[in-house]
Design a protein around this motif. Sequence first.
Motif, PDB file in Angstrom:
ATOM      1  N   LEU A 189       2.642   4.923  -9.371  1.00 54.09           N
ATOM      2  CA  LEU A 189       3.475   3.736  -9.321  1.00 54.09           C
ATOM      3  C   LEU A 189       3.089   2.859  -8.128  1.00 54.09           C
ATOM      4  N   PRO A 190       2.939   1.551  -8.345  1.00 49.78           N
ATOM      5  CA  PRO A 190       2.605   0.660  -7.231  1.00 49.78           C
ATOM      6  C   PRO A 190       3.856   0.277  -6.451  1.00 49.78           C
ATOM      7  N   THR A 191       3.637  -0.314  -5.311  1.00 47.40           N
ATOM      8  CA  THR A 191       4.727  -0.977  -4.597  1.00 47.40           C
ATOM      9  C   THR A 191       4.519  -2.479  -4.741  1.00 47.40           C
ATOM     10  N   ARG A 192       5.477  -3.239  -4.283  1.00 51.21           N
ATOM     11  CA  ARG A 192       5.348  -4.694  -4.428  1.00 51.21           C
ATOM     12  C   ARG A 192       4.133  -5.211  -3.675  1.00 51.21           C
ATOM     13  N   TRP A 193       3.790  -4.590  -2.567  1.00 49.71           N
ATOM     14  CA  TRP A 193       2.760  -5.143  -1.696  1.00 49.71           C
ATOM     15  C   TRP A 193       1.433  -4.391  -1.776  1.00 49.71           C
ATOM     16  N   ARG A 194       1.381  -3.319  -2.578  1.00 52.10           N
ATOM     17  CA  ARG A 194       0.140  -2.544  -2.651  1.00 52.10           C
ATOM     18  C   ARG A 194      -0.236  -2.310  -4.106  1.00 52.10           C
ATOM     19  N   ARG A 195      -1.537  -2.354  -4.355  1.00 49.56           N
ATOM     20  CA  ARG A 195      -2.033  -2.075  -5.700  1.00 49.56           C
ATOM     21  C   ARG A 195      -1.810  -0.608  -6.062  1.00 49.56           C
ATOM     22  N   PRO A 196      -1.710  -0.318  -7.359  1.00 49.04           N
ATOM     23  CA  PRO A 196      -1.554   1.083  -7.765  1.00 49.04           C
ATOM     24  C   PRO A 196      -2.834   1.875  -7.498  1.00 49.04           C
ATOM     25  N   ARG A 197      -2.733   3.194  -7.653  1.00 51.03           N
ATOM     26  CA  ARG A 197      -3.882   4.079  -7.461  1.00 51.03           C
ATOM     27  C   ARG A 197      -4.096   4.913  -8.718  1.00 51.03           C
ATOM     28  N   TRP A 198      -5.356   5.281  -8.898  1.00 47.57           N
ATOM     29  CA  TRP A 198      -5.697   6.250  -9.923  1.00 47.57           C
ATOM     30  C   TRP A 198      -5.488   7.648  -9.332  1.00 47.57           C
ATOM     31  N   VAL A 199      -4.692   8.476 -10.003  1.00 45.67           N
ATOM     32  CA  VAL A 199      -4.460   9.851  -9.559  1.00 45.67           C
ATOM     33  C   VAL A 199      -4.698  10.777 -10.744  1.00 45.67           C
ATOM     34  N   GLU A 200      -4.957  12.024 -10.461  1.00 47.23           N
ATOM     35  CA  GLU A 200      -5.204  12.986 -11.525  1.00 47.23           C
ATOM     36  C   GLU A 200      -3.928  13.220 -12.349  1.00 47.23           C
ATOM     37  N   ALA A 201      -4.086  13.195 -13.660  1.00 48.39           N
ATOM     38  CA  ALA A 201      -2.968  13.521 -14.545  1.00 48.39           C
ATOM     39  C   ALA A 201      -2.770  15.028 -14.558  1.00 48.39           C
ATOM     40  N   ILE A 204     -13.577  -9.944  -4.825  1.00 47.72           N
ATOM     41  CA  ILE A 204     -13.434 -10.028  -3.369  1.00 47.72           C
ATOM     42  C   ILE A 204     -12.207 -10.845  -2.970  1.00 47.72           C
ATOM     43  N   GLY A 205     -12.069 -12.036  -3.557  1.00 51.08           N
ATOM     44  CA  GLY A 205     -10.946 -12.888  -3.178  1.00 51.08           C
ATOM     45  C   GLY A 205      -9.602 -12.234  -3.406  1.00 51.08           C
ATOM     46  N   LEU A 206      -9.401 -11.647  -4.586  1.00 53.47           N
ATOM     47  CA  LEU A 206      -8.115 -11.018  -4.882  1.00 53.47           C
ATOM     48  C   LEU A 206      -7.910  -9.713  -4.137  1.00 53.47           C
ATOM     49  N   ARG A 207      -8.988  -9.149  -3.603  1.00 56.24           N
ATOM     50  CA  ARG A 207      -8.873  -7.890  -2.857  1.00 56.24           C
ATOM     51  C   ARG A 207      -8.226  -8.095  -1.503  1.00 56.24           C
ATOM     52  N   VAL A 208      -8.341  -9.283  -0.938  1.00 59.16           N
ATOM     53  CA  VAL A 208      -7.883  -9.498   0.439  1.00 59.16           C
ATOM     54  C   VAL A 208      -6.556 -10.249   0.512  1.00 59.16           C
ATOM     55  N   PRO A 217      -2.329 -10.664  -0.557  1.00 59.31           N
ATOM     56  CA  PRO A 217      -1.190  -9.810  -0.918  1.00 59.31           C
ATOM     57  C   PRO A 217      -1.042  -9.714  -2.439  1.00 59.31           C
ATOM     58  N   GLU A 218      -0.553  -8.575  -2.896  1.00 59.38           N
ATOM     59  CA  GLU A 218      -0.432  -8.357  -4.338  1.00 59.38           C
ATOM     60  C   GLU A 218       0.474  -9.375  -5.037  1.00 59.38           C
ATOM     61  N   PRO A 219       1.578  -9.819  -4.450  1.00 62.50           N
ATOM     62  CA  PRO A 219       2.362 -10.851  -5.140  1.00 62.50           C
ATOM     63  C   PRO A 219       1.544 -12.106  -5.420  1.00 62.50           C
ATOM     64  N   PHE A 220       0.660 -12.486  -4.481  1.00 60.67           N
ATOM     65  CA  PHE A 220      -0.178 -13.657  -4.724  1.00 60.67           C
ATOM     66  C   PHE A 220      -1.204 -13.354  -5.827  1.00 60.67           C
ATOM     67  N   ALA A 221      -1.781 -12.143  -5.801  1.00 55.37           N
ATOM     68  CA  ALA A 221      -2.756 -11.775  -6.827  1.00 55.37           C
ATOM     69  C   ALA A 221      -2.122 -11.823  -8.217  1.00 55.37           C
ATOM     70  N   GLU A 222      -0.878 -11.349  -8.319  1.00 54.74           N
ATOM     71  CA  GLU A 222      -0.187 -11.393  -9.602  1.00 54.74           C
ATOM     72  C   GLU A 222       0.097 -12.833 -10.017  1.00 54.74           C
ATOM     73  N   TRP A 223       0.556 -13.659  -9.097  1.00 50.50           N
ATOM     74  CA  TRP A 223       0.790 -15.069  -9.400  1.00 50.50           C
ATOM     75  C   TRP A 223      -0.497 -15.737  -9.863  1.00 50.50           C
ATOM     76  N   PHE A 224      -1.591 -15.462  -9.188  1.00 52.58           N
ATOM     77  CA  PHE A 224      -2.868 -16.062  -9.545  1.00 52.58           C
ATOM     78  C   PHE A 224      -3.281 -15.658 -10.956  1.00 52.58           C
TER      79      PHE A 224
END
Length: 422
Positions: free
Chosen positions: A63-75, A308-312, A314-321
């Motif tokens: 599960l992601p947080t508002r400010w951080r991207r989610p992660r891939w974890v082992e099922a 690169i641009g979306l990596r740097v 905040p996630e709310p901006f990346a989602e808006w974009f």
Amino acid sequence: MNGTVVASADAFFLHIERMGAAQHVGGVVVLEPTDQRPTLDEVRALVARDFARLPRMHQRLALPTRWRRPRWVEAEHVDLDWHVIEHRSTAGYAGLLRLIGDLAEQPMPRDRPLWRIVLVRDVGPDGADALVVLVHHAIADGIGTVLHAMSLFEPRVSIAVPTDPGPRRPARAAAIAAGLAQLATDGTAKPLPGGSLCRDFATADVRFDVVRRIAAARGVRVTDLLIALLADGVHAVSPGLPRTMRFSVTIMVRTPDSAAEGNATAAVIVEVPVDGRPFDELLAEVATRTGRLRRPTRALASRFVMAIGLRVVPEPFAEWFARTVYGPRFLHAVVSNMPGPTVPMTFARVPHRTAYPILPLVPGTPLAVGALSWSGVLGIGLATDPALIDGTALAAHVQRTLRKLSAGSGPGPLEGQEEAGA
């Protein structure tokens, strides 16, 4: 937290899916009829041995947080009883297409690995089966999905995937800067009528040597021909759409060391007339307008923003974009032309007949088209919003036009839906 952070170019499609439009990529392979049809247990065993061992196929999203991207974890467990299922079509090939449309409407649950495989029985009057493979766009782009799916087929072959031909530093930085300026001035799209979240799927196909001959006879590229066929067909079957449409053309920007996982593509917008003009005149105009596809600036800039641009930011901006740029304000349709294996292949010892890519619709847009060359046949998969485009009618129009063009471009019949039992 353990796990691998989802790359910004991959998280883009997780943001998009929150708009209500499921983002699966994949393909359907129609198999030759045979008395030795694989059982569901045999298919699950084959998937467990190869496909399910690929990195993202045994991972899920934390599960992601508002400010951080989610992660891939082992099922904890890959439930093949859920991921690999059997479906019997009661309406032949039309039932297969309806099933694909239904699957395309359904988001995958985030507490499992993001893929599904369906063995579809009785897709033709001869009792042929088909294999539908779907993965989330966050796992791979179109060609990456093809590379994943190849683990299910024999013989094991490599695909000649084009790699990034762009300039190197410092010319690359200058090209990206120029491309960013071009993207900023490319304008917006004409408004579309209101659509829906329903999905239809249709197919067309042509022998690859025939489509290359048609294109060569007119001095254009295969992608140019595909875009012109679609523009001509949209005008014929959906006159209520804009008379100028913006096609987002997928450009591969893979490097030689790119893995199958992840999105390594860029998108370049091509504005095309959809006004019913004579086809050869339309094709010549499309070929002129696609000249930007052969210049690297826009593709490099698009890839820079995604990777690169979306990596740097905040996630709310990346989602808006993502929600702002990936929709009907800037584009109307997606087109992707992909290479595939050049030799005949088998699944569970059964030869394949035809293969078609499956692409997701951009939210609010009516058309996404993938073309895949596989063993000498170019299979075209058309995903549509039925509220705006009759996909079956569009596919039939494309098929008829290809036949007419083939008749005027030398000998060699087309591989048509009638001949393919489709």
